[in-house]
Design a protein around this motif. Structure first.
Motif, PDB file in Angstrom:
ATOM      1  N   ALA A 110       0.821  -0.959  -0.201  1.00 54.39           N
ATOM      2  CA  ALA A 110       0.251   0.134  -0.120  1.00 54.39           C
ATOM      3  C   ALA A 110       0.601   1.225  -0.177  1.00 54.39           C
ATOM      4  O   ALA A 110       0.485   2.334  -0.737  1.00 54.39           O
ATOM      5  CB  ALA A 110      -0.853   0.326   1.089  1.00 54.39           C
ATOM      6  N   ARG A 154       0.776   4.532  -2.804  1.00 53.73           N
ATOM      7  CA  ARG A 154       0.279   5.508  -2.410  1.00 53.73           C
ATOM      8  C   ARG A 154       2.084   6.093  -2.875  1.00 53.73           C
ATOM      9  O   ARG A 154       1.633   7.587  -3.520  1.00 53.73           O
ATOM     10  CB  ARG A 154       0.916   6.361  -0.686  1.00 53.73           C
ATOM     11  CG  ARG A 154      -0.478   5.176  -0.468  1.00 53.73           C
ATOM     12  CD  ARG A 154      -0.987   5.678   1.387  1.00 53.73           C
ATOM     13  NE  ARG A 154       0.160   5.519   2.264  1.00 53.73           N
ATOM     14  CZ  ARG A 154       0.477   4.426   3.183  1.00 53.73           C
ATOM     15  NH1 ARG A 154      -0.548   3.375   3.210  1.00 53.73           N
ATOM     16  NH2 ARG A 154       1.484   3.850   3.514  1.00 53.73           N
ATOM     17  N   GLU A 202       1.142   9.485  -5.258  1.00 55.03           N
ATOM     18  CA  GLU A 202       1.644  10.663  -5.371  1.00 55.03           C
ATOM     19  C   GLU A 202       2.277  11.510  -5.995  1.00 55.03           C
ATOM     20  O   GLU A 202       2.854  12.541  -7.232  1.00 55.03           O
ATOM     21  CB  GLU A 202       2.433  10.973  -3.914  1.00 55.03           C
ATOM     22  CG  GLU A 202       1.299  10.510  -2.853  1.00 55.03           C
ATOM     23  CD  GLU A 202       2.705  10.106  -1.214  1.00 55.03           C
ATOM     24  OE1 GLU A 202       4.163  10.594  -2.026  1.00 55.03           O
ATOM     25  OE2 GLU A 202       1.833  10.629  -0.335  1.00 55.03           O
ATOM     26  N   LYS A 237      -4.976   4.078  -8.187  1.00 52.44           N
ATOM     27  CA  LYS A 237      -5.880   4.245  -7.207  1.00 52.44           C
ATOM     28  C   LYS A 237      -7.468   3.628  -6.353  1.00 52.44           C
ATOM     29  O   LYS A 237      -7.429   3.409  -5.339  1.00 52.44           O
ATOM     30  CB  LYS A 237      -7.106   5.373  -7.846  1.00 52.44           C
ATOM     31  CG  LYS A 237      -7.831   6.319  -6.873  1.00 52.44           C
ATOM     32  CD  LYS A 237      -8.747   7.066  -7.397  1.00 52.44           C
ATOM     33  CE  LYS A 237      -9.850   8.021  -6.163  1.00 52.44           C
ATOM     34  NZ  LYS A 237     -10.478   8.343  -6.735  1.00 52.44           N
ATOM     35  N   LEU A 283      -5.042   0.879  -4.967  1.00 50.91           N
ATOM     36  CA  LEU A 283      -5.010   1.387  -3.714  1.00 50.91           C
ATOM     37  C   LEU A 283      -5.839   1.020  -2.213  1.00 50.91           C
ATOM     38  O   LEU A 283      -6.405   0.708  -1.173  1.00 50.91           O
ATOM     39  CB  LEU A 283      -4.176   2.553  -3.402  1.00 50.91           C
ATOM     40  CG  LEU A 283      -4.054   3.050  -1.981  1.00 50.91           C
ATOM     41  CD1 LEU A 283      -2.931   2.434  -1.516  1.00 50.91           C
ATOM     42  CD2 LEU A 283      -3.810   4.328  -1.898  1.00 50.91           C
ATOM     43  N   TYR A 340      -6.349  -1.077   0.488  1.00 52.14           N
ATOM     44  CA  TYR A 340      -6.702  -0.524   1.358  1.00 52.14           C
ATOM     45  C   TYR A 340      -7.629  -1.591   2.745  1.00 52.14           C
ATOM     46  O   TYR A 340      -8.115  -2.272   3.317  1.00 52.14           O
ATOM     47  CB  TYR A 340      -7.420   0.690   1.833  1.00 52.14           C
ATOM     48  CG  TYR A 340      -6.417   1.301   2.018  1.00 52.14           C
ATOM     49  CD1 TYR A 340      -5.357   1.744   2.625  1.00 52.14           C
ATOM     50  CD2 TYR A 340      -7.168   2.796   1.028  1.00 52.14           C
ATOM     51  CE1 TYR A 340      -4.421   2.648   2.343  1.00 52.14           C
ATOM     52  CE2 TYR A 340      -6.132   3.768   0.979  1.00 52.14           C
ATOM     53  CZ  TYR A 340      -4.371   3.719   1.758  1.00 52.14           C
ATOM     54  OH  TYR A 340      -3.473   4.739   1.533  1.00 52.14           O
TER      55      TYR A 340
END
Length: 353
Positions: A14, A18, A22, A330, A333, A337
Motif C-alpha cells: 500500500a 501511495r 503521489e 487508485k 490502492l 486498503y
C-alpha cells in the motif's frame, strides 16, 4: 505469525501504491516526469544538452532582435540624410551666376541642413551612438551644435569666399582637403574616430550563431559598406558636409565671377549627386545585413521548436497515459486498503488456532 507477515506485506504494498499515486498526481499537475535528473535517467545527459542548445539559440535570437531594432533606427537616420542630400543637390542645381537672388536663400537653407546632418550623425539607439563605431558611449561629433564654427567648416568657408577668377579648381581642392583633414581642431569628429582606434577598427558585429559574427556597425566619418566615387573624401558623410558647407558659404556677390562661380557649382552638384549614391549603397548593404539576420533568427526559432519537442519527449508525460495509470493505481490502492482492513479484523486467537 503468518498473518502478521501477510499484513506487513500488504502495508508495504500500500505504501508503494501511495508513493506511485503521489508521483502520478504530481505528473498530472505539472506534466513533468520528475523534478530531478534521476527521474529522466538514462536520458538526463541528452536533456541537458538539448536545454543548453535551446538556451544558446534563444540568446542569439535576443541579441539579433536588439541588433535589428538598432538597424531600423540606422536605416531611418540614413533615409533622413539621403533626403537632405537630395534636397541639397536640388538647391545646387538652382544656384548659378545668372540667379543671384537665389544664392542667399540656398546658403541659408544649407546652413540649417548642415546643423541637422551633424545632429543626425549623433543619432542614438537607447544609450548607444549608432555612428560611433565601437565607441558607442560618446558622440561621434562632440560639438554638433556648433558645427558651423568647426575648423572644417571654417576652412571651407574661407576657401569658398576667397574664390577669384580662374580659381574654381583650387577652391574645390581646398574644400576637399578641409573635409578630409583629421587634425584635431579641424575635424568635427571625435578623436576616437579620427586618429584613435576608430580610424581603422572593424565594424561592430553581432554574434548571430556559433562561429558566425555579422558586421552591421556604421561610422560618422567613414563608409562602412558603401563606396564613394568622384571627387570624394572617400566618405559620403564628409562629402555631404563638404557640399552643404560650400553652399552655405556662398554669397550673392560671387555671382559676379560668372563662369568661375558656375564651375565651382558644377563640382558641388556632382559631389552631392555622388553623395546620394554613397548613402544609397550604405542603406542597401545594411538592408542585406538585416535580411541575413532575420533569416538566421528564423532558423534559430525553427530549430528551437524542434529541440523543445525532443526535450518534451524526455521530460514530460503523456497526460492520457498518466491519467489511465493514476486511475488504475487508485483502484489498486483501494483494493489494498480493503484487504488490510479485512486482515486487521482477524484476532490473535484466530491466527493462533
Amino acid at each position: 505469525m503468518t498473518g502478521f507477515s501477510a499484513l506487513g506485506r500488504l502495508d508495504a504494498g500500500a505504501a508503494m501504491l501511495r508513493l506511485r499515486m503521489e508521483t502520478l498526481t504530481r505528473q498530472i499537475s505539472d506534466g513533468r516526469k520528475g523534478v530531478h535528473l534521476g527521474d529522466i535517467a538514462p536520458e538526463a545527459r541528452r536533456a541537458i544538452s538539448l536545454r543548453a542548445d535551446m538556451n544558446r539559440r534563444e540568446t542569439y535570437q535576443s541579441t539579433i532582435s536588439q541588433t535589428l531594432s538598432q538597424a531600423d533606427v540606422a536605416q531611418n537616420t540614413l533615409q533622413q540624410l539621403s533626403t537632405i542630400a537630395t534636397r541639397a543637390y536640388s538647391l545646387a542645381q538652382g544656384v548659378n551666376a545668372a540667379n543671384k537672388a537665389g544664392i542667399a536663400a540656398a546658403a541659408e537653407e544649407a546652413k540649417g541642413a548642415l546643423a541637422q546632418v551633424a545632429q543626425l550623425l549623433n543619432s542614438q539607439y537607447g544609450d548607444q551612438y549608432i555612428f560611433g563605431g565601437q565607441d558607442t558611449t560618446n558622440p561621434p561629433i562632440p560639438d554638433a551644435t556648433n558645427i558651423a564654427s568647426s575648423g572644417m567648416v571654417t576652412q571651407i568657408t574661407a576657401a569658398v569666399q576667397g574664390l577669384t577668377a580662374g580659381a574654381a579648381a583650387a577652391v574645390s581642392a581646398a574644400t576637399l582637403a578641409a573635409a578630409s583633414d583629421d587634425t584635431a581642431g579641424v575635424t568635427p569628429f571625435s578623436g576616437y574616430l579620427s586618429t584613435g582606434p576608430g580610424a581603422t577598427e572593424a565594424r561592430r558585429s553581432v554574434p548571430a550563431s556559433d562561429g558566425q559574427n555579422v558586421p552591421y556597425g556604421l561610422f560618422a566619418n567613414r563608409n562602412a559598406a558603401g563606396v564613394s566615387t568622384g571627387d570624394t573624401t572617400g566618405s559620403w558623410a564628409r562629402d555631404l558636409m563638404r557640399g552643404l558647407a560650400t553652399l552655405a558659404a556662398m554669397t550673392p556677390n560671387q555671382a559676379a565671377l560668372g563662369t568661375d562661380f558656375d564651375a565651382l557649382m558644377v563640382n558641388v552638384r556632382q559631389g552631392l549627386k555622388d553623395t546620394t549614391s554613397g548613402i544609397a549603397q550604405e542603406q542597401g548593404a545594411l538592408g542585406v545585413t538585416q535580411k541575413r539576420l532575420e533569416g538566421i533568427a528564423t532558423d534559430h526559432a525553427e530549430i528551437t521548436i524542434a529541440l523543445k519537442t525532443q526535450l518534451s519527449e524526455i521530460e514530460e508525460v503523456d497526460p492520457a497515459e498518466t491519467l489511465t495509470r493514476l486511475t488504475a493505481t487508485k483502484t489498486q490502492l483501494e483494493a489494498s486498503y480493503q484487504a488490510i482492513s479485512l486482515m486487521s479484523s482477524l484476532t490473535l486467537t484466530q491466527f493462533l488456532r
